[in-house]
Scaffold this motif. Structure first.
Motif, PDB file in Angstrom:
ATOM      1  N   GLY A 180       0.763  -1.187   0.171  1.00 43.16           N
ATOM      2  CA  GLY A 180       0.069   0.144   0.061  1.00 43.16           C
ATOM      3  C   GLY A 180       0.767   1.208   0.047  1.00 43.16           C
ATOM      4  O   GLY A 180       0.202   2.333   0.021  1.00 43.16           O
ATOM      5  N   LEU A 181       2.111   1.115   0.092  1.00 48.24           N
ATOM      6  CA  LEU A 181       2.879   2.427  -0.023  1.00 48.24           C
ATOM      7  C   LEU A 181       2.940   2.865  -1.204  1.00 48.24           C
ATOM      8  O   LEU A 181       3.161   2.313  -2.342  1.00 48.24           O
ATOM      9  CB  LEU A 181       4.353   2.055   0.588  1.00 48.24           C
ATOM     10  CG  LEU A 181       4.449   1.472   1.955  1.00 48.24           C
ATOM     11  CD1 LEU A 181       5.963   1.172   2.352  1.00 48.24           C
ATOM     12  CD2 LEU A 181       4.177   2.579   2.866  1.00 48.24           C
ATOM     13  N   PRO A 182       2.908   4.274  -1.489  1.00 49.39           N
ATOM     14  CA  PRO A 182       3.031   4.969  -2.670  1.00 49.39           C
ATOM     15  C   PRO A 182       4.383   4.619  -3.558  1.00 49.39           C
ATOM     16  O   PRO A 182       5.401   4.676  -2.953  1.00 49.39           O
ATOM     17  CB  PRO A 182       2.863   6.527  -2.725  1.00 49.39           C
ATOM     18  CG  PRO A 182       3.430   6.552  -1.036  1.00 49.39           C
ATOM     19  CD  PRO A 182       2.969   5.260  -0.451  1.00 49.39           C
ATOM     20  N   ALA A 183       4.382   4.254  -4.751  1.00 49.34           N
ATOM     21  CA  ALA A 183       5.521   3.941  -5.632  1.00 49.34           C
ATOM     22  C   ALA A 183       6.267   5.173  -5.790  1.00 49.34           C
ATOM     23  O   ALA A 183       7.474   5.254  -6.158  1.00 49.34           O
ATOM     24  CB  ALA A 183       5.232   3.367  -6.876  1.00 49.34           C
ATOM     25  N   GLU A 184       5.636   6.538  -5.768  1.00 46.73           N
ATOM     26  CA  GLU A 184       6.436   7.773  -6.079  1.00 46.73           C
ATOM     27  C   GLU A 184       7.782   7.877  -5.278  1.00 46.73           C
ATOM     28  O   GLU A 184       8.829   8.491  -5.441  1.00 46.73           O
ATOM     29  CB  GLU A 184       5.343   8.935  -5.950  1.00 46.73           C
ATOM     30  CG  GLU A 184       4.447   8.838  -7.122  1.00 46.73           C
ATOM     31  CD  GLU A 184       3.222   7.999  -6.991  1.00 46.73           C
ATOM     32  OE1 GLU A 184       3.347   7.390  -5.518  1.00 46.73           O
ATOM     33  OE2 GLU A 184       2.371   7.887  -7.712  1.00 46.73           O
ATOM     34  N   LEU A 185       7.382   7.466  -3.817  1.00 49.74           N
ATOM     35  CA  LEU A 185       8.620   7.632  -2.818  1.00 49.74           C
ATOM     36  C   LEU A 185       9.775   6.960  -3.370  1.00 49.74           C
ATOM     37  O   LEU A 185      11.002   7.618  -3.202  1.00 49.74           O
ATOM     38  CB  LEU A 185       8.002   7.380  -1.465  1.00 49.74           C
ATOM     39  CG  LEU A 185       7.178   8.291  -0.864  1.00 49.74           C
ATOM     40  CD1 LEU A 185       6.587   7.709   0.665  1.00 49.74           C
ATOM     41  CD2 LEU A 185       7.362   9.695  -0.789  1.00 49.74           C
ATOM     42  N   GLU A 186       9.696   5.642  -3.714  1.00 50.03           N
ATOM     43  CA  GLU A 186      10.752   4.886  -4.003  1.00 50.03           C
ATOM     44  C   GLU A 186      11.392   5.286  -5.431  1.00 50.03           C
ATOM     45  O   GLU A 186      12.625   5.255  -5.522  1.00 50.03           O
ATOM     46  CB  GLU A 186      10.216   3.356  -4.243  1.00 50.03           C
ATOM     47  CG  GLU A 186       9.730   2.798  -2.978  1.00 50.03           C
ATOM     48  CD  GLU A 186       9.354   1.370  -3.268  1.00 50.03           C
ATOM     49  OE1 GLU A 186       9.491   0.914  -4.501  1.00 50.03           O
ATOM     50  OE2 GLU A 186       8.975   0.639  -2.245  1.00 50.03           O
ATOM     51  N   GLU A 187      10.399   5.727  -6.503  1.00 51.44           N
ATOM     52  CA  GLU A 187      11.097   6.271  -7.605  1.00 51.44           C
ATOM     53  C   GLU A 187      11.943   7.678  -7.386  1.00 51.44           C
ATOM     54  O   GLU A 187      12.936   7.782  -7.900  1.00 51.44           O
ATOM     55  CB  GLU A 187       9.753   6.661  -8.710  1.00 51.44           C
ATOM     56  CG  GLU A 187       9.193   5.515  -8.923  1.00 51.44           C
ATOM     57  CD  GLU A 187       7.942   5.654  -9.723  1.00 51.44           C
ATOM     58  OE1 GLU A 187       7.808   6.922 -10.099  1.00 51.44           O
ATOM     59  OE2 GLU A 187       7.147   4.785 -10.344  1.00 51.44           O
ATOM     60  N   ALA A 188      11.280   8.363  -6.419  1.00 49.33           N
ATOM     61  CA  ALA A 188      12.281   9.766  -6.283  1.00 49.33           C
ATOM     62  C   ALA A 188      13.618   9.272  -5.451  1.00 49.33           C
ATOM     63  O   ALA A 188      14.722   9.859  -5.686  1.00 49.33           O
ATOM     64  CB  ALA A 188      11.390  10.493  -5.373  1.00 49.33           C
ATOM     65  N   ALA A 189      13.542   8.331  -4.691  1.00 52.03           N
ATOM     66  CA  ALA A 189      14.710   7.867  -3.834  1.00 52.03           C
ATOM     67  C   ALA A 189      15.877   7.210  -4.805  1.00 52.03           C
ATOM     68  O   ALA A 189      17.004   7.607  -4.808  1.00 52.03           O
ATOM     69  CB  ALA A 189      14.483   6.870  -2.663  1.00 52.03           C
TER      70      ALA A 189
END
Length: 293
Positions: A180-189
């Motif tokens: 359920g975590l947003p994928a945008e955070l991982e992509e930004a990291a």
């Protein structure tokens, strides 16, 4: 001569309708049901405490009495002479803390890999994890005992800790949260040059705090009350946890119920203290596990 200006009267504020008085009479059935439920829940603990102050004759009297006629404080000294209570309490604390810490680390790493890192055979391996949940835990007793025996770990702390360091349920619980975590955070990291472990440790894991809290609470309670495995793998009283040590107080022909209740009260006190200090976290964790499980 000063000019006088006539003030226009302000419009009158509309009067609010009078609030209806609360009808407390409608709530008394709910209060009655909750009160009865609270009494039923607390009564076994209260009876346990009262029995710890009885004599053996009073504990087996029929019909029983509510309050002890003779308050026997010597039962609290007898339990320390009957079993190595201090050693067993230390074993219980170490077993619980090590199991809980290991499950939080290992299950979170496995859950993140199943949820966010694509690799060949991920779905099939996860189905294997789910299949473990359908197998009764008693079927693993003999294979795990043979492994502990071959390693020479019988009657040791590692025999209590190592088999409980990982949980298929914990992996499933945390995987549902990581999904359920947003994928945008991982992509930004990743755009900032973070590797998968950095993304897991610094971004995903802090956001998974509710799931970690739920797993930690459930693991803590399960480890503190675990009886079957410690009773099988550790036969030395000095290496037993409290759950197995208290079970040894039950004799084949005679059981000193007051002494047994003393041990139960002393074994319950640490859990009660933890619950009182972390009551809000306990409720949130149990509620979260119910929603995600």
């Amino acid at each position: 001569m000063a000019e006088t200006t006539a003030r226009t009267p302000r419009p009158a504020r509309p009067t609010r309708p009078a609030r209806r008085p609360r009808r407390e009479g409608r709530l008394w059935p709910a209060h009655l049901v909750l009160s009865v439920g609270a009494v039923v829940t607390v009564f076994p603990l209260l009876w346990q405490v009262l029995t710890s102050f009885r004599t053996f004759g009073e504990s087996t009297r029929v019909p029983p009495t509510i309050l002890p006629e003779h308050w026997d404080w010597s039962n609290y000294a007898t339990v320390f002479s009957s079993i190595p209570f201090t050693d067993q309490l230390l074993n219980t604390v170490l077993m619980t803390l090590l199991r809980t810490a290991a499950q939080l680390l290992l299950c979170s790493m496995a859950a993140y890999a199943f949820a966010r890192i694509p690799f060949p055979g991920r779905g099939a391996i996860f189905l294997g994890f789910l299949a473990v949940l359908m197998v009764p835990g008693q079927l693993f007793l003999l294979p795990q005992y043979q492994i502990m025996q071959d390693l020479g770990w019988l009657n040791s702390l590692q025999a209590l800790v190592v088999p409980g360091m990982f949980s298929a349920f914990g992996t499933f619980l945390l995987r549902q949260f990581f999904l359920g975590l947003p994928a945008e955070l991982e992509e930004a990291a990743r755009l900032d040059g973070a590797n998968p472990f950095t993304v897991f440790w610094r971004i995903a894991l802090p956001l998974a705090r509710p799931g970690l809290l739920a797993l930690g609470i459930l693991t803590f309670l399960w480890s503190w009350n675990d009886l079957m495995w410690p009773l099988v793998v550790n036969t030395d009283p000095a290496q037993m946890p409290l759950s197995a040590g208290l079970a040894s107080l039950q004799g084949a022909h005679l059981t000193e119920y007051p002494v047994l209740m003393v041990g139960s009260v002393l074994a319950t006190l640490p859990v009660i203290l933890v619950f009182v200090t972390m009551q809000r976290q306990f409720i949130q964790g149990i509620a979260f596990s119910g929603m995600k499980g």
